[in-house]
Design an enzyme around this catalytic site. Structure first.
Site, PDB file in Angstrom:
ATOM      1  N   ASP A 184      91.848  24.587 130.561  1.00  0.00           N
ATOM      2  CA  ASP A 184      92.934  23.665 130.218  1.00  0.00           C
ATOM      3  C   ASP A 184      92.881  22.426 131.101  1.00  0.00           C
ATOM      4  O   ASP A 184      93.896  21.778 131.337  1.00  0.00           O
ATOM      5  CB  ASP A 184      94.288  24.369 130.361  1.00  0.00           C
ATOM      6  CG  ASP A 184      95.407  23.600 129.693  1.00  0.00           C
ATOM      7  OD1 ASP A 184      96.589  23.836 130.049  1.00  0.00           O
ATOM      8  OD2 ASP A 184      95.127  22.746 128.814  1.00  0.00           O
ATOM      9  N   LYS A 221      89.195  17.632 129.122  1.00  0.00           N
ATOM     10  CA  LYS A 221      88.605  18.195 127.905  1.00  0.00           C
ATOM     11  C   LYS A 221      87.094  18.020 127.848  1.00  0.00           C
ATOM     12  O   LYS A 221      86.408  18.854 127.290  1.00  0.00           O
ATOM     13  CB  LYS A 221      89.275  17.597 126.663  1.00  0.00           C
ATOM     14  CG  LYS A 221      90.810  17.714 126.693  1.00  0.00           C
ATOM     15  CD  LYS A 221      91.292  19.092 127.135  1.00  0.00           C
ATOM     16  CE  LYS A 221      92.734  19.072 127.591  1.00  0.00           C
ATOM     17  NZ  LYS A 221      93.143  20.312 128.294  1.00  0.00           N
ATOM     18  N   ASP A 274      92.342  25.742 125.590  1.00  0.00           N
ATOM     19  CA  ASP A 274      93.489  25.027 125.030  1.00  0.00           C
ATOM     20  C   ASP A 274      93.015  23.696 124.430  1.00  0.00           C
ATOM     21  O   ASP A 274      91.961  23.175 124.791  1.00  0.00           O
ATOM     22  CB  ASP A 274      94.531  24.762 126.126  1.00  0.00           C
ATOM     23  CG  ASP A 274      95.844  24.229 125.558  1.00  0.00           C
ATOM     24  OD1 ASP A 274      96.555  23.515 126.273  1.00  0.00           O
ATOM     25  OD2 ASP A 274      96.144  24.507 124.372  1.00  0.00           O
ATOM     26  N   ASN A 275      93.788  23.149 123.503  1.00  0.00           N
ATOM     27  CA  ASN A 275      93.614  21.779 123.008  1.00  0.00           C
ATOM     28  C   ASN A 275      92.322  21.506 122.248  1.00  0.00           C
ATOM     29  O   ASN A 275      91.801  20.382 122.301  1.00  0.00           O
ATOM     30  CB  ASN A 275      93.694  20.772 124.167  1.00  0.00           C
ATOM     31  CG  ASN A 275      94.890  20.975 125.041  1.00  0.00           C
ATOM     32  OD1 ASN A 275      94.772  21.299 126.230  1.00  0.00           O
ATOM     33  ND2 ASN A 275      96.065  20.808 124.463  1.00  0.00           N
ATOM     34  N   GLU A 330     101.934  21.525 122.259  1.00  0.00           N
ATOM     35  CA  GLU A 330     103.150  21.949 122.960  1.00  0.00           C
ATOM     36  C   GLU A 330     104.346  21.040 122.649  1.00  0.00           C
ATOM     37  O   GLU A 330     104.256  19.828 122.695  1.00  0.00           O
ATOM     38  CB  GLU A 330     102.937  22.002 124.483  1.00  0.00           C
ATOM     39  CG  GLU A 330     102.286  20.799 125.109  1.00  0.00           C
ATOM     40  CD  GLU A 330     100.774  20.942 125.240  1.00  0.00           C
ATOM     41  OE1 GLU A 330     100.168  21.621 124.397  1.00  0.00           O
ATOM     42  OE2 GLU A 330     100.205  20.346 126.138  1.00  0.00           O
TER      43      GLU A 330
HETATM   44  C1  LIG Z   1      86.315  16.965 138.218  1.00  0.00           C
HETATM   45  C2  LIG Z   1      87.046  17.070 136.931  1.00  0.00           C
HETATM   46  C3  LIG Z   1      86.887  18.436 136.294  1.00  0.00           C
HETATM   47  N1  LIG Z   1      87.295  19.473 137.184  1.00  0.00           N
HETATM   48  C4  LIG Z   1      88.579  19.778 137.483  1.00  0.00           C
HETATM   49  N2  LIG Z   1      88.784  20.709 138.445  1.00  0.00           N
HETATM   50  C5  LIG Z   1      90.055  21.053 138.790  1.00  0.00           C
HETATM   51  N3  LIG Z   1      91.159  20.534 138.218  1.00  0.00           N
HETATM   52  C6  LIG Z   1      90.971  19.621 137.242  1.00  0.00           C
HETATM   53  C7  LIG Z   1      89.689  19.207 136.821  1.00  0.00           C
HETATM   54  N4  LIG Z   1      89.840  18.315 135.810  1.00  0.00           N
HETATM   55  C8  LIG Z   1      91.172  18.160 135.621  1.00  0.00           C
HETATM   56  N5  LIG Z   1      91.855  18.944 136.482  1.00  0.00           N
HETATM   57  C9  LIG Z   1      93.310  19.110 136.557  1.00  0.00           C
HETATM   58  O1  LIG Z   1      93.674  19.766 135.345  1.00  0.00           O
HETATM   59  C10 LIG Z   1      94.812  19.094 134.762  1.00  0.00           C
HETATM   60  C11 LIG Z   1      94.345  18.275 133.612  1.00  0.00           C
HETATM   61  C12 LIG Z   1      94.584  18.645 132.363  1.00  0.00           C
HETATM   62  C13 LIG Z   1      94.119  17.791 131.231  1.00  0.00           C
HETATM   63  N6  LIG Z   1      94.920  18.151 130.068  1.00  0.00           N
HETATM   64  C14 LIG Z   1      95.134  17.259 129.120  1.00  0.00           C
HETATM   65  O2  LIG Z   1      94.636  16.126 129.167  1.00  0.00           O
HETATM   66  C15 LIG Z   1      96.049  17.632 128.029  1.00  0.00           C
HETATM   67  C16 LIG Z   1      96.537  16.603 127.220  1.00  0.00           C
HETATM   68  C17 LIG Z   1      97.422  16.881 126.182  1.00  0.00           C
HETATM   69  C18 LIG Z   1      97.930  15.781 125.349  1.00  0.00           C
HETATM   70  C19 LIG Z   1      97.970  15.905 123.968  1.00  0.00           C
HETATM   71  C20 LIG Z   1      98.449  14.861 123.171  1.00  0.00           C
HETATM   72  C21 LIG Z   1      98.898  13.686 123.762  1.00  0.00           C
HETATM   73  F1  LIG Z   1      99.378  12.680 123.018  1.00  0.00           F
HETATM   74  C22 LIG Z   1      98.856  13.550 125.158  1.00  0.00           C
HETATM   75  C23 LIG Z   1      98.370  14.594 125.941  1.00  0.00           C
HETATM   76  C24 LIG Z   1      97.840  18.202 125.931  1.00  0.00           C
HETATM   77  C25 LIG Z   1      97.337  19.233 126.745  1.00  0.00           C
HETATM   78  O3  LIG Z   1      97.713  20.523 126.540  1.00  0.00           O
HETATM   79  C26 LIG Z   1      96.438  18.965 127.776  1.00  0.00           C
HETATM   80  O4  LIG Z   1      95.950  20.023 128.509  1.00  0.00           O
HETATM   81  C27 LIG Z   1      95.384  18.232 135.873  1.00  0.00           C
HETATM   82  O5  LIG Z   1      96.234  19.001 136.679  1.00  0.00           O
HETATM   83  C28 LIG Z   1      94.106  17.825 136.617  1.00  0.00           C
HETATM   84  O6  LIG Z   1      94.372  17.428 137.943  1.00  0.00           O
HETATM   85 MG   LIG Z   2      96.438  21.885 127.543  1.00  0.00          MG
END
Ligand SMILES: CCCNc1ncnc2c1ncn2[C@@H]1O[C@H](/C=C/CNC(=O)c2cc(-c3ccc(F)cc3)cc(O)c2O)[C@@H](O)[C@H]1O
Ligand SMILES: [Mg+2]
Length: 214
Positions: A141, A144, A169-170, A199
Site C-alpha cells: 500500500d 504504486k 491495494d489500489n 476508500e
Molecule cells: C522509496 C519509496 C518506496 N518505498 C517506501 N518505503 C517505505 N514507505 C514508503 C515507500 N513509498 C511510500 N511510502 C510510504 O507509504 C505511504 C504512501 C502511500 C501511497 N498511497 C497512495 O498514493 C494512495 C493514493 C490514493 C488516492 C486515490 C485517489 C485519489 F484521488 C487520491 C489518492 C488512495 C490510496 O489508497 C493510496 O494508498 C506514505 O506513508 C509513504 O511515506
Molecule cells: Mg491505498
C-alpha cells in the site's frame, strides 16, 4: 505552523477511541475520514476484504509496505494469532511518528515492528534484522510504482515461500498497471481481483490477492 492531516487524524483517535480497543481506533479513523477529512487509509469497505484475507492466511509473519497513519497496521495486527509479528515499513518520519501513536492507542505495539526507512533498503535486511525466514502475508500500500520492484525484491531475497500471499491495494485507483501485468501473467503466482471502492468514495477500486506458487 498548523497541524498536518495525520496529526488531526491522530487527535481524532485520541478523542474518540478507547485505549486498548483496536475496533474503536478503526471506527474513529473511518468516521474522521468520512465526515471530516479524506485520507488514504484502505478504509472500511476494502478493509473488510483485508480482514478476511488476513484471517484466512492466519500469518505468523506479516509485512506491510507503507504504514502511513497505521490504519491498516491496526486492522492486520488485531487479527494476528498470539506470538505472530507484523513488520511495517514507513520512510516518512512524520507519518511513522503518528502511526506509532495510533498503534499504541490500539494497544497493539507488542505485535508490530514499525521500521523507518525505504522498503528497497529494508527488505534485504529482514532476515538479519528480525530473523524472518519468509513472510506468510504481505500488504502492499505504498507508492504504486514501487509494488513491482518490491515484489521482485521479495522473491530475490527468498522472503516468499510456497503459499505466501501478497495483497495489493489500489490496483485500479490510483492503479498499479505494471504490477498487475506482471503478477497476473507470471506462472509463479495465482491471482484474484476483489472488486471494491476507493476508500470513503463510490469510485471503483480493488485489491489483488496473489498466492506465490514457489
Ligand atoms: C522509496 C519509496 C518506496 N518505498 C517506501 N518505503 C517505505 N514507505 C514508503 C515507500 N513509498 C511510500 N511510502 C510510504 O507509504 C505511504 C504512501 C502511500 C501511497 N498511497 C497512495 O498514493 C494512495 C493514493 C490514493 C488516492 C486515490 C485517489 C485519489 F484521488 C487520491 C489518492 C488512495 C490510496 O489508497 C493510496 O494508498 C506514505 O506513508 C509513504 O511515506
Ligand atoms: Mg491505498
Amino acid at each position: 505552523t498548523g497541524s498536518t492531516r495525520p496529526q488531526r487524524l491522530l487527535r481524532a483517535v485520541q478523542k474518540n477511541a478507547t485505549q486498548g480497543d483496536p475496533q474503536s481506533v478503526i471506527n474513529a479513523i473511518d468516521h474522521f475520514c468520512r465526515h471530516k477529512e479524506w485520507a488514504m487509509n484502505v478504509g472500511d469497505e476494502k478493509g473488510s476484504i483485508l480482514d478476511s484475507v488476513v484471517s484466512e492466511v492466519n500469518p505468523s509473519t506479516a509485512l506491510e509496505l507503507g504504514t502511513y497513519c497505521g490504519y491498516s497496521t491496526v486492522r492486520i495486527a488485531r487479527l494476528l494469532p498470539p506470538g505472530s509479528q507484523l513488520i511495517t515499513l514507513e520512510f516518512n518520519p512524520a507519518y511513522a511518528a503518528v502511526a506509532k501513536q495510533v498503534i499504541g492507542w490500539a494497544g497493539l505495539q507488542d505485535k508490530v515492528q514499525l521500521v523507518e526507512g525505504p522498503s528497497g533498503d529494508l527488505i534485504p535486511q529482514m532476515k538479519d534484522l528480525f530473523g524472518v525466514q519468509s513472510f506468510d502475508f504481505v500488504f502492499l500500500d505504498h507508492w504504486k510504482d514501487r509494488y513491482l520492484p518490491d515484489a521482485k525484491l521479495l522473491e530475490e531475497c527468498s522472503l516468499l515461500r510456497k503459499g505466501s500471499v501478497l495483497l495489493a491495494d489500489n490496483v485500479i485507483c490510483p492503479g498499479t498497471p505494471e504490477y498487475l501485468e506482471y503478477i497476473r501473467n507470471s506462472p509463479r503466482y495465482e491471482s484474484r481481483y476483489f472488486k471494491s471502492h476507493l476508500e470513503y468514495t463510490k469510485v471503483e477500486d480493488g485489491l489483488e490477492k496473489s498466492v506465490f506458487l514457489g
